[in-house]
Design a protein around this motif. Sequence first.
Motif, PDB file in Angstrom:
ATOM      1  N   GLU A 306     -21.358  53.510   5.723  1.00 22.20           N
ATOM      2  CA  GLU A 306     -20.779  53.040   6.983  1.00 22.20           C
ATOM      3  C   GLU A 306     -21.797  52.538   8.007  1.00 22.20           C
ATOM      4  N   MET A 307     -23.072  52.818   7.813  1.00 23.03           N
ATOM      5  CA  MET A 307     -24.050  52.479   8.850  1.00 23.03           C
ATOM      6  C   MET A 307     -25.064  51.433   8.407  1.00 23.03           C
ATOM      7  N   LEU A 308     -25.006  50.993   7.177  1.00 23.54           N
ATOM      8  CA  LEU A 308     -25.989  50.038   6.667  1.00 23.54           C
ATOM      9  C   LEU A 308     -25.706  48.641   7.206  1.00 23.54           C
ATOM     10  N   THR A 309     -26.723  48.006   7.776  1.00 23.75           N
ATOM     11  CA  THR A 309     -26.578  46.660   8.328  1.00 23.75           C
ATOM     12  C   THR A 309     -27.125  45.628   7.349  1.00 23.75           C
ATOM     13  N   ASP A 310     -26.989  44.370   7.728  1.00 25.00           N
ATOM     14  CA  ASP A 310     -27.490  43.284   6.877  1.00 25.00           C
ATOM     15  C   ASP A 310     -29.007  43.313   6.728  1.00 25.00           C
ATOM     16  N   THR A 311     -29.698  44.005   7.625  1.00 27.87           N
ATOM     17  CA  THR A 311     -31.161  44.088   7.536  1.00 27.87           C
ATOM     18  C   THR A 311     -31.618  45.154   6.558  1.00 27.87           C
ATOM     19  N   ALA A 312     -30.693  45.925   5.968  1.00 26.82           N
ATOM     20  CA  ALA A 312     -30.974  47.048   5.060  1.00 26.82           C
ATOM     21  C   ALA A 312     -31.481  48.270   5.800  1.00 26.82           C
ATOM     22  N   ALA A 313     -31.348  48.280   7.132  1.00 28.38           N
ATOM     23  CA  ALA A 313     -31.612  49.473   7.940  1.00 28.38           C
ATOM     24  C   ALA A 313     -30.289  49.932   8.545  1.00 28.38           C
ATOM     25  N   TYR A 314     -30.342  51.002   9.352  1.00 29.43           N
ATOM     26  CA  TYR A 314     -29.117  51.616   9.842  1.00 29.43           C
ATOM     27  C   TYR A 314     -28.762  51.174  11.254  1.00 29.43           C
ATOM     28  N   ALA A 315     -27.456  51.009  11.480  1.00 32.57           N
ATOM     29  CA  ALA A 315     -26.927  50.730  12.810  1.00 32.57           C
ATOM     30  C   ALA A 315     -27.088  51.954  13.702  1.00 32.57           C
ATOM     31  N   SER A 316     -26.879  51.760  14.996  1.00 32.61           N
ATOM     32  CA  SER A 316     -27.146  52.818  15.973  1.00 32.61           C
ATOM     33  C   SER A 316     -26.053  53.868  16.037  1.00 32.61           C
ATOM     34  N   SER A 317     -24.781  53.436  16.053  1.00 29.26           N
ATOM     35  CA  SER A 317     -23.725  54.404  16.336  1.00 29.26           C
ATOM     36  C   SER A 317     -22.360  53.863  15.929  1.00 29.26           C
ATOM     37  N   LEU A 318     -21.419  54.795  15.833  1.00 25.04           N
ATOM     38  CA  LEU A 318     -19.999  54.470  15.714  1.00 25.04           C
ATOM     39  C   LEU A 318     -19.296  54.959  16.967  1.00 25.04           C
ATOM     40  N   ASP A 319     -18.356  54.171  17.436  1.00 26.28           N
ATOM     41  CA  ASP A 319     -17.627  54.476  18.664  1.00 26.28           C
ATOM     42  C   ASP A 319     -16.760  55.720  18.484  1.00 26.28           C
ATOM     43  N   ALA A 320     -16.476  56.380  19.605  1.00 22.18           N
ATOM     44  CA  ALA A 320     -15.537  57.502  19.591  1.00 22.18           C
ATOM     45  C   ALA A 320     -14.093  57.019  19.504  1.00 22.18           C
ATOM     46  N   ASP A 321     -13.834  55.819  19.987  1.00 22.50           N
ATOM     47  CA  ASP A 321     -12.465  55.341  20.148  1.00 22.50           C
ATOM     48  C   ASP A 321     -12.087  54.325  19.072  1.00 22.50           C
ATOM     49  N   SER A 322     -10.812  54.298  18.750  1.00 23.22           N
ATOM     50  CA  SER A 322     -10.223  53.195  17.994  1.00 23.22           C
ATOM     51  C   SER A 322      -8.791  53.052  18.462  1.00 23.22           C
ATOM     52  N   GLU A 323      -8.323  51.821  18.510  1.00 24.06           N
ATOM     53  CA  GLU A 323      -6.980  51.517  19.016  1.00 24.06           C
ATOM     54  C   GLU A 323      -6.753  52.130  20.402  1.00 24.06           C
ATOM     55  N   GLY A 324      -7.835  52.198  21.180  1.00 23.73           N
ATOM     56  CA  GLY A 324      -7.721  52.692  22.550  1.00 23.73           C
ATOM     57  C   GLY A 324      -7.592  54.189  22.681  1.00 23.73           C
ATOM     58  N   GLU A 325      -7.732  54.940  21.582  1.00 20.55           N
ATOM     59  CA  GLU A 325      -7.596  56.391  21.624  1.00 20.55           C
ATOM     60  C   GLU A 325      -8.845  57.049  21.042  1.00 20.55           C
ATOM     61  N   GLU A 326      -9.290  58.099  21.712  1.00 18.05           N
ATOM     62  CA  GLU A 326     -10.461  58.804  21.213  1.00 18.05           C
ATOM     63  C   GLU A 326     -10.109  59.585  19.951  1.00 18.05           C
ATOM     64  N   GLY A 327     -10.900  59.361  18.895  1.00 19.26           N
ATOM     65  CA  GLY A 327     -10.775  60.133  17.672  1.00 19.26           C
ATOM     66  C   GLY A 327      -9.636  59.745  16.752  1.00 19.26           C
ATOM     67  N   LYS A 328      -8.871  58.730  17.082  1.00 21.00           N
ATOM     68  CA  LYS A 328      -7.664  58.430  16.297  1.00 21.00           C
ATOM     69  C   LYS A 328      -7.979  58.199  14.821  1.00 21.00           C
ATOM     70  N   PHE A 329      -9.104  57.563  14.535  1.00 19.35           N
ATOM     71  CA  PHE A 329      -9.471  57.249  13.154  1.00 19.35           C
ATOM     72  C   PHE A 329      -9.646  58.510  12.309  1.00 19.35           C
ATOM     73  N   TYR A 330     -10.032  59.630  12.934  1.00 18.84           N
ATOM     74  CA  TYR A 330     -10.462  60.815  12.197  1.00 18.84           C
ATOM     75  C   TYR A 330      -9.402  61.911  12.082  1.00 18.84           C
ATOM     76  N   LEU A 331      -8.244  61.744  12.708  1.00 17.79           N
ATOM     77  CA  LEU A 331      -7.268  62.821  12.829  1.00 17.79           C
ATOM     78  C   LEU A 331      -6.173  62.718  11.766  1.00 17.79           C
ATOM     79  N   TRP A 332      -5.542  63.873  11.477  1.00 19.74           N
ATOM     80  CA  TRP A 332      -4.539  63.931  10.420  1.00 19.74           C
ATOM     81  C   TRP A 332      -3.352  64.786  10.855  1.00 19.74           C
TER      82      TRP A 332
END
Length: 668
Positions: A306-332
Motif C-alpha cells: 500500500e505504500m510503495l511509490t513509482d520511485t520504489a521507495a515508500y510514501a509518507s502516510s495514509l489519511d485517516a478519512d475516507s468518504e468524509g468519515e474518519e476510519g470508515k475504510f477500516y471498520l466492520w
Amino acid sequence: MTGENLLAGETSPYLQQHRNNPVHWQPWRQEALDSAIRSDKPILLSVGYSACHWCHVMAHECFEDEDVASVMNAHFVNIKVDREERPDIDQIYMAALHATGEQGGWPLTMFLTPDGRPFWGGTYFPKQPRYGRPGFIQVLNSVHQAWTQRRNDIDNGATELTDHVASRLSANQPPSQLSVRPAIELGNRISDLIDPKFGGISGAPKFPNAPYMTTLWLAGLETADTSKIDRVTDSLEKMLAGGIYDHVGGGLCRYSTDSEWIVPHFEKMLYDNAQLIELCVLAHGISGNDLFRNRIENTIEWLEREMLTDTAAYASSLDADSEGEEGKFYLWTPEEISSVLNGSENEFYTTFDLVKPTAWEGDPIVVRKSPESNETIRSCLEKLRTHRETRIRPGRDDKVLTDWNGLAIHAIAMAARHFDNAAWQSIAERLFNSVSAQQDKSGRLPHSVNGKSKLFPALSQDYAAMINAAVSLYQLTHDTSYLNRARHWADLLHSDYGSGDGGYFLTASSATDVPVRIRGDIDEATPSATSQITTALVRLATATGSTELHDEAIACAQGALGRALKQGHGQAGIFNSAYLATRQSKLVIVDDIQTATLSAVARSFPDLRRVDITLPIGSKADTALVPENALLDTSEPGAWLCTGQTCLPPVRSASELQKLLSDRSLTL
C-alpha cells in the motif's frame, strides 16, 4: 502577488488539497515573505499535513468558506506549509506556540509580523464558536484590530517571543561530560508512567512513543532491570492487540484516542511503522515471542502493498478519512464479517473480536484477543482484506521523505539480519538505492521527492537517517560500499550543517528562508535530528574505526547533552544517543561464510549498542577493526567484543558467543 491562490503549482499533496480554496494561499518562500513586508500585513501561517484529520475539519469549516476567506484575504498574507516538507518551519513556530502557554498540535495556526516574527497563535479553530474555542472569524478580526491599534505592543511581544524561540532552539551551552545517567534517570521516570494494565504511557490519548520506549529499553539493559524490559514488551503486546494496529491489512495507526489502544486515530505514518519494526526486532530478540515476528511481517507486507511509490521507495502516510468519515475504510459490522467469511466467522471470533466503545460513534473495530494460530485465521484475514479493497480507499501522501525512508531502511535491514530473511534484505537494498538515486551531481540528498519534483536542500536528519541505514545494510551485507556512501554523507553533514562548535543545524547553510537557524534538538514522534546525527556518527565511527569520526561523534554528543540537560523536556533522543556514544561496542566476527555459525548467533541477539563486522576466514586483517592497532587472527573462527579501547578475549565457539551476548541482553 497576493491576489490569488498560488498552490496549484505545488507538488505537496497537502498543499494541493488547498489549491481550490477561496483563500489567497501562498507557499512558504521568499516571494511570500517579501509580499508581506511590501503590503505591511501580518502573516497568517497555517501548518498541517495531508493525513491530519483536524486539518481537514478546519479546511472544510473555514478555508473553503467564502466569508472566512474574505476576512483572511483582506487583512493577512496567507501562507500554507506542509510540515512534512518543512519540519524546520514547523518546529520554529510550534516552539513559539508552546512558549505562549498553548498546547501544540495540527493544524498549527500562527500569526506573524511581516518579517516572520510570531506574536500569537493556536491550533484548530472552528468557524463558529464551539468546543470552548472562539470562532475563526472572531479570531481574525481580533488579531486585525490588535495589529492596527496596538502595533508597538505586538512588535515588542514578537521580538521577545522570537528571542525566546532562538534561545530554546539555537542557543549554545557548555558541553557535558558523557554519561549514561540521564538516560537511566529518564528511564526510571518513564517506568513509573507506564500503564500497568494496558501498557504505554498512562492516560489518553495513547501514542506509541518510540523514543520513550527506547529510553526505557536502554535503561533496563544498563541496570539489568528486567522489569523495564518487561514494560516495553508488554506495552508492545497490548498495543499490537488493540485497534491501533490494523489486523486485517497491517500497519500501525498514529495513536489511540482511549487508554486501552482500542479506538485509533486512523492515519498511518511511515515513521511510526518503521520504528515499530525496530522495536519488534529488539523485543523478539529478547523474548522470542512470535507476535513480534508476525507483526514485522504484516507491517512490511503492508508497506510493500500500500505504500510503495513509482520511485520504489515508500510514501509518507495514509489519511485517516475516507468518504468524509474518519476510519470508515477500516471498520466492520458483524453482518459484513458473516457475509465475507461465509461460515468461517466462528473461527475468526476465536482470535478476534469486534469492539464498539461507548464513546465511539462509528462501526465496530477489530481487536485481537488470542494469538493467530492457524491457517484458517490467516485465510479469514485475507478474505476480509480482499473485500476491503473494494471500498473507497483513504488518500495517500505520495511524497517520498528521505529521513522517513531512512528509518524504514534501517529497521527492515535489522529485521532481515535478525531473521535471516533474504526477501527483506532485497527490500532494504532497493529502498536504499531508490533514495540514493535522487541525489544531485554532488551527492547531496533532497528532503523530499514527489514525481519529478525534488525539494533541496535536505535537512540534517535526512543525512543522519541515511547514514544509519547505510551502517545497518553494511552489517547485513558486509558490503563496504555502504560505508563509503555513509562517509560521503558525513562529510556533507560537516560542511553544510556544522555549527562550528561540534554540533549541527537542522537546515543547510544555503537555506535562506528560515527566520531562525535551529539545531533540531527536540524529539517529536521520531528522535530529534541531533540525536539521529549523534547516533549515526557514533555507529559509522565504530564500523570504520575512524578516530576522526569518533572525535566528531563525541563532540556532537557532548554538546547535545550539555544543551539537553538545560532544556528539560523533549530530550529522550539526545539522552539515548549520549548513552549509545558512551556504551557503543563492536563485535568483529571471523567466520566460515558458508556455515556462518558465529554470525547466526550474533544475529539472534540484536542490540542497539553494538555494530557487528563479519570477515571470512583467511581474510586480510585490518588494524582499524579493533583498538590499539591490534591485528586479528583470521586463520580460524572467532569473535572479538570491543567497547571503547578495550576488547574482551576472543571467543571461538558458538556456545561461548551465545553466553557472552546472552549475559548482555537480559534474555527473558
